[in-house]
Design an enzyme around this catalytic site. Structure first.
Site, PDB file in Angstrom:
ATOM      1  N   TYR A 129       2.918  10.322   0.374  1.00 36.65           N
ATOM      2  CA  TYR A 129       4.092   9.845   1.102  1.00 36.65           C
ATOM      3  C   TYR A 129       5.380  10.344   0.448  1.00 36.65           C
ATOM      4  O   TYR A 129       5.924   9.732  -0.468  1.00 36.65           O
ATOM      5  CB  TYR A 129       4.091   8.317   1.169  1.00 36.65           C
ATOM      6  CG  TYR A 129       2.862   7.705   1.807  1.00 36.65           C
ATOM      7  CD1 TYR A 129       2.055   8.437   2.678  1.00 36.65           C
ATOM      8  CD2 TYR A 129       2.505   6.388   1.539  1.00 36.65           C
ATOM      9  CE1 TYR A 129       0.930   7.876   3.259  1.00 36.65           C
ATOM     10  CE2 TYR A 129       1.387   5.819   2.127  1.00 36.65           C
ATOM     11  CZ  TYR A 129       0.597   6.560   2.982  1.00 36.65           C
ATOM     12  OH  TYR A 129      -0.517   6.001   3.552  1.00 36.65           O
ATOM     13  N   GLY A 170      -1.401   1.604  10.362  1.00 35.20           N
ATOM     14  CA  GLY A 170      -0.843   2.144  11.598  1.00 35.20           C
ATOM     15  C   GLY A 170      -1.102   1.287  12.815  1.00 35.20           C
ATOM     16  O   GLY A 170      -1.485   1.834  13.867  1.00 35.20           O
ATOM     17  N   LYS A 174      -3.551   5.781  -3.491  1.00 32.93           N
ATOM     18  CA  LYS A 174      -4.618   6.665  -3.042  1.00 32.93           C
ATOM     19  C   LYS A 174      -4.787   7.870  -3.969  1.00 32.93           C
ATOM     20  O   LYS A 174      -3.871   8.223  -4.709  1.00 32.93           O
ATOM     21  CB  LYS A 174      -4.322   7.127  -1.606  1.00 32.93           C
ATOM     22  CG  LYS A 174      -4.116   5.946  -0.648  1.00 32.93           C
ATOM     23  CD  LYS A 174      -3.762   6.393   0.743  1.00 32.93           C
ATOM     24  CE  LYS A 174      -3.509   5.194   1.631  1.00 32.93           C
ATOM     25  NZ  LYS A 174      -2.243   4.507   1.321  1.00 32.93           N
ATOM     26  N   SER A 202       1.575   4.970  15.057  1.00 34.55           N
ATOM     27  CA  SER A 202       2.649   5.892  14.662  1.00 34.55           C
ATOM     28  C   SER A 202       4.008   5.508  15.231  1.00 34.55           C
ATOM     29  O   SER A 202       4.933   6.314  15.210  1.00 34.55           O
ATOM     30  CB  SER A 202       2.321   7.335  15.049  1.00 34.55           C
ATOM     31  OG  SER A 202       1.217   7.812  14.330  1.00 34.55           O
ATOM     32  N   ASP A 234       0.842  -1.196   0.000  1.00 30.03           N
ATOM     33  CA  ASP A 234       0.000   0.000   0.000  1.00 30.03           C
ATOM     34  C   ASP A 234       0.875   1.242   0.000  1.00 30.03           C
ATOM     35  O   ASP A 234       1.846   1.342   0.754  1.00 30.03           O
ATOM     36  CB  ASP A 234      -0.899   0.023   1.235  1.00 30.03           C
ATOM     37  CG  ASP A 234      -1.727   1.291   1.296  1.00 30.03           C
ATOM     38  OD1 ASP A 234      -2.697   1.401   0.505  1.00 30.03           O
ATOM     39  OD2 ASP A 234      -1.399   2.184   2.093  1.00 30.03           O
TER      40      ASP A 234
END
Length: 336
Positions: A51, A234, A77, A238, A46
């Site tokens: 990013y 996540g 995305k 994080s 993904d």
């Protein structure tokens, strides 16, 4: 189509760190990490234009270009379009501001219209060096918008991105689409619509050991009723659950550090790794199709793979619940 019928396994690889999240990662380290994921049998990757302003897609595509395309599932995305021009001011990404300060210098346009969606897909295909995507997520509709302001962006996505992705799915260009967000509200609103229905959603940071109440109580019952699957992003919140210091993209507050300390004491007592507890908890919900931890070092991939397969004693899960460290309504692994 159900995500569970598309995804090749329960462990995927989230590539946000490859965009130089939190630190500048050498190219060779990024390549070695993707290769390690492949060597450990991971076949779901993904990524997103956001990013590192395309950097993660470029790095991922460079490695996957040498792999058989039919052997892996690729998702990216839409909602943020990477422009050719470079940023001269500090970009405003709200709570994610500064997250990719070491990424590419390109400007990023926040837009969920039909035209922007098509441009975003075209850009991603080029950066990834591939001719097709399997899953496309509508990224961060509610991100950086507060009160009623984000509802306008949601409407933009509903009449733009949602309809474009539904058409592409119906035409067989992509296999599935959904939302990729770190808030439950836009998914709840989407599932209440009479038109374009998603196949699933990528929920980041909202179904973890540290935060799962809203998703568990409000979102997931509706998702299950509609047969909509969840990919958990996540899972280490994080990084705080994997030895890091960040929670919600910022330095972890005292109360989170205290809670993690309790979790660490419990896993130590039962002789299990905290990564195993985190991954297996996130996957225990019936709506969970896969979990996609991120990594920037090959050794982390080995840890994640081992954590998924680690035997966690039922006594741990029983004590976890008894200590009030997870919701009493949260499903636990079958051996609990």
């Amino acid at each position: 189509m159900s995500l569970k019928h598309i995804l090749p396994g329960r462990l995927g690889f989230g590539t946000a760190p490859l965009g130089n999240m939190f630190r500048a990662i050498p190219d060779e380290e990024a390549r070695a990490t993707v290769e390690a994921a492949w060597d450990h049998g991971i076949r779901f990757y993904d990524t997103a234009p956001f990013y590192g302003a395309g950097l993660a897609e470029e790095r991922l595509g460079e490695v996957l270009a040498g792999k058989p395309r039919d052997e892996y599932v690729l998702s990216t995305k839409v909602g943020r379009v990477v422009l050719d021009e470079h940023e001269t001011d500090v970009p405003d990404f709200g709570e994610k501001g500064g997250l990719f300060e070491h990424g590419n210098p390109n400007k990023i346009l926040h837009e969920w219209t039909a035209e922007a969606t098509e441009r975003s897909i075209e850009g991603s295909l080029k950066r990834l060096g591939t001719d097709r995507l399997d899953i496309v997520w509508v990224h961060d509709i509610a991100q950086d918008f507060h009160g009623d302001a984000w509802l306008g962006k949601f409407e933009e996505a509903r009449t733009g991105a949602f309809r474009v992705l539904s058409r592409l799915r119906d035409e067989g260009v992509i296999k599935a689409w959904g939302l990729g967000v770190n808030k439950t509200e836009p998914i709840e609103l989407t599932l209440a619509l009479d038109e374009p229905q998603p196949d699933g959603f990528l929920l980041a940071g909202r179904y973890t050991l540290l935060d799962h109440g809203h998703a568990l109580n409000r979102l997931l019952p509706v998702a299950q009723e509609q047969g909509v699957d969840m990919v958990v992003g996540g899972p280490y919140s994080s990084g705080i659950l994997a030895g890091g210091t960040h929670f919600e993209y910022q330095q972890a507050p005292a109360e989170i550090i205290e809670r993690v300390g309790k979790l660490r004491a419990l896993v130590a007592k039962h002789g299990v790794s905290i990564k195993a507890a985190a991954l297996q908890f996130s996957l225990a919900h019936p709506a969970s199709a896969a979990v996609i931890p991120g990594a920037t070092r090959p050794s982390r991939i080995a840890e994640d793979t081992a954590a998924l397969n680690e035997t966690v004693p039922a006594a741990f899960w029983t004590e976890l619940r008894a200590a009030g460290l997870v919701s009493p309504a949260a499903p636990l692994p079958d051996n609990a």
